[in-house]
Design an enzyme around this catalytic site. Structure first.
Site, PDB file in Angstrom:
ATOM      1  N   ASP A   1      -6.821  -4.071   4.977  1.00 60.97           N
ATOM      2  CA  ASP A   1      -6.223  -5.482   4.477  1.00 60.97           C
ATOM      3  C   ASP A   1      -6.152  -5.395   3.055  1.00 60.97           C
ATOM      4  O   ASP A   1      -6.155  -4.270   2.415  1.00 60.97           O
ATOM      5  CB  ASP A   1      -6.897  -6.614   4.973  1.00 60.97           C
ATOM      6  CG  ASP A   1      -5.926  -7.624   5.496  1.00 60.97           C
ATOM      7  OD1 ASP A   1      -5.168  -7.917   4.499  1.00 60.97           O
ATOM      8  OD2 ASP A   1      -6.088  -8.588   6.385  1.00 60.97           O
TER       9      ASP A   1
ATOM     10  N   HIS B   1      -3.063  -3.834   1.957  1.00 59.57           N
ATOM     11  CA  HIS B   1      -1.744  -4.568   2.253  1.00 59.57           C
ATOM     12  C   HIS B   1      -1.558  -5.359   0.850  1.00 59.57           C
ATOM     13  O   HIS B   1      -0.452  -4.894   0.435  1.00 59.57           O
ATOM     14  CB  HIS B   1      -2.057  -5.959   3.071  1.00 59.57           C
ATOM     15  CG  HIS B   1      -2.194  -5.468   4.543  1.00 59.57           C
ATOM     16  ND1 HIS B   1      -1.390  -4.421   4.848  1.00 59.57           N
ATOM     17  CD2 HIS B   1      -2.913  -5.893   5.621  1.00 59.57           C
ATOM     18  CE1 HIS B   1      -1.733  -4.135   6.482  1.00 59.57           C
ATOM     19  NE2 HIS B   1      -2.598  -4.946   6.584  1.00 59.57           N
TER      20      HIS B   1
END
Length: 516
Positions: free
Chosen positions: A294, A328
């Site tokens: 993430d 991300h």
């Protein structure tokens, strides 16, 4: 530029230093490091650790780099005692549960002492830090999270005393919640140094913690390292990996240093952010290599529920000489930022393959204290990043994220839920092999982004790029090799913006006040 040498962290047996040499993450030449005039290390990485030092001793450090010689004096901290965890019964064979023996060693170690974890696999449930105790993970040492979820105690999200005062022991996505304790947990601790070249491995897998990313077990998923109401914490040298959720999560804490670390998790692991300071002050993140499932770094300050009860902004945070890979977002602010995020400096970093570089995300409903102010990024290189810079004021998180109140592009009344974004500067940014767009800024029509400067901002594109979303909100379409779009910005200053190879216009504007 003239290079600079600075001491970042020092403990009883190690010291971590940073070279500022104008090159993000590492130099194209060697740094030759000497200790008391004896060569001990050759490295190109700009943040490095000197190990094997003796407690309570003065040292002279010199670095020769690209024709320059820099030096400084350091003194290691005193050490009251050195306690080997094996003396308290820990085995370290990866099969025996060492939790009770490791915790006994932490409790037995006197303040000012160092707890030694030698090479081995130390199978353990959550461990609770003690003020004044250093944790030394030697090379080859691995704290390995127990795969049995039942061995991870649940901490209540809220504690209330007789006078009605609240304290918080667990948090999930910006709101107090019952959570399993982190593999390493610090509650109200001070003066702790976790150091060495060992590993803190949460041991999360898809058949355990990662099997239910959006639902609690006995509580919500734990972190690998969780700190709450703590201060004067240093974490240097170690690798932290395979966390059940966010990897390193300090909450309501201050004077924190995370340096010369590696933070890692599989690319498909859910919510395994790297380092997420939430409602913290005076935080330094330097020389950390991220490769996560993430965001690499996500800066937060809670949702509006907590901002109404304990409003603590995240302030005075410095990120330098870090390598962000495959996350991300490289550095993300929000979207849980209802108490504000202020005075953030990001410099000398390298981003590779992240979906976004600098990402600021918020939405209506975050509140009047949700002020993002004074975010400054400089001397950054991005390689293969989807969108180098994004501001999204319509982020569609939470159950109401797709409702007209959050998603409408028409101006709504300014109210107690309206957030603010102001005074953002990006300077000396180079983005190559860019995939989706040069940048995408969406301010609120009722409260535009107030003060945005891009100076020496250069973007080139990947020839084989595929379409992707610059961010997540209603009405955002996939883009490929697009230019820079600005919507609802007051006081936009563009100096030396160089975008070439895009499809369509290099720059597009919607309700933007440009500074001549």
């Amino acid at each position: 530029m003239m290079p600079e040498l600075a001491l970042i962290a020092v403990g009883p047996r190690s010291a971590t230093l940073e070279m500022a040499c104008g090159h993000p993450w590492q130099a194209p030449w060697d740094h030759q490091v000497m200790l008391d005039d004896v060569p001990i290390l050759t490295t190109r990485t700009n943040v490095f650790t000197l190990s094997g030092l003796e407690p309570g001793r003065d040292y002279k450090v010199a670095v020769e780099s690209n024709g320059h010689r820099l030096s400084l004096s350091i003194r290691t901290r005193e050490e009251a005692a050195l306690l080997d965890v094996r003396a308290c019964g820990a085995v370290g064979d990866g099969r025996h549960d060492d939790t009770v023996f490791l915790q006994a060693a932490i409790q037995a170690c006197p303040a000012g002492g160092t707890l030694l974890v030698p090479p081995g696999d130390w199978l353990t449930g959550p461990l609770f830090l003690k003020s004044g105790v250093c944790l030394w993970l030697q090379d080859g040492a691995r704290l390995l999270g127990h795969p049995d979820i039942a061995r991870w105690p649940v901490l209540p999200g809220i504690l209330t005393d007789a006078a009605g005062r609240e304290s918080y022991l667990g948090s999930w996505e910006g709101t107090p919640a019952d959570c399993h304790a982190g593999l390493i947990t610090g509650i109200g601790v001070q003066d702790v140094h976790i150091f060495g070249s060992g590993i803190i491995d949460g041991n999360a897998r898809f058949d355990t913690w990662w099997s239910r990313p959006k639902a609690p077990f006995q509580g919500w998923r734990p972190r690998a390292l969780f700190l709450v109401d703590s201060a004067d914490i240093q974490v240097t040298g170690v690798t932290v990996c395979n966390s059940p959720s966010w990897t390193v999560h300090p909450l309501f804490s201050r004077r924190l240093t995370f340096a010369d670390m590696k933070v890692a998790a599989p690319a498909d692991s859910p919510n395994t952010d790297g380092i997420n300071p939430e409602s913290c002050q005076d935080v330094r993140i330097a020389g950390v290599r991220f490769d996560t499932g993430d965001d690499c770094i996500a800066i937060k300050s809670g949702k509006i529920w907590i901002a109404q009860r304990r409003p603590v902004a995240t302030e005075r945070l410095t990120i330098s000489n870090c390598l962000m890979e495959q996350g991300h977002g490289g550095v993300v602010i929000g979207s849980e930022m209802a108490s504000g995020v202020k005075a953030v400096e990001i410099r000398d970093c390298l981003f590779r393959g992240t979906d976004r570089g600098l990402r600021i995300k918020t939405r209506r409903g975050r509140g009047r204290l949700a002020v993002v102010d004074g975010i400054h990024m400089r001397n950054i290189r991005m390689e293969g990043v989807g969108s180098p810079f994004v501001i999204n004021s319509f982020y569609w998180c939470d159950p109401d994220g797709r409702t007209p109140y959050v998603a409408s592009r028409q101006p709504l009344p300014v109210d107690e839920g309206t957030p603010t974004i102001a005074n953002i500067t990006l300077r000396d940014i180079e983005a190559v092999e860019t995939r989706h767009c040069a940048g995408h800024v969406l301010g609120l029509p009722e409260r535009p982004v107030d003060g945005l400067t891009l100076a020496n901002y250069r973007v080139r594109y990947a020839a084989d790029a595929m379409p992707g979303y610059p961010d997540m909100a209603e009405g955002i379409e996939p883009l490929v090799r697009a230019g820079f779009h600005f919507s609802h910005v007051r006081g936009l200053d563009l100096e030396g913006v160089d975008i070439a190879g895009q499809t369509g216009d290099a720059l597009s504007f919607d309700q933007v006040d440009l500074i001549p």
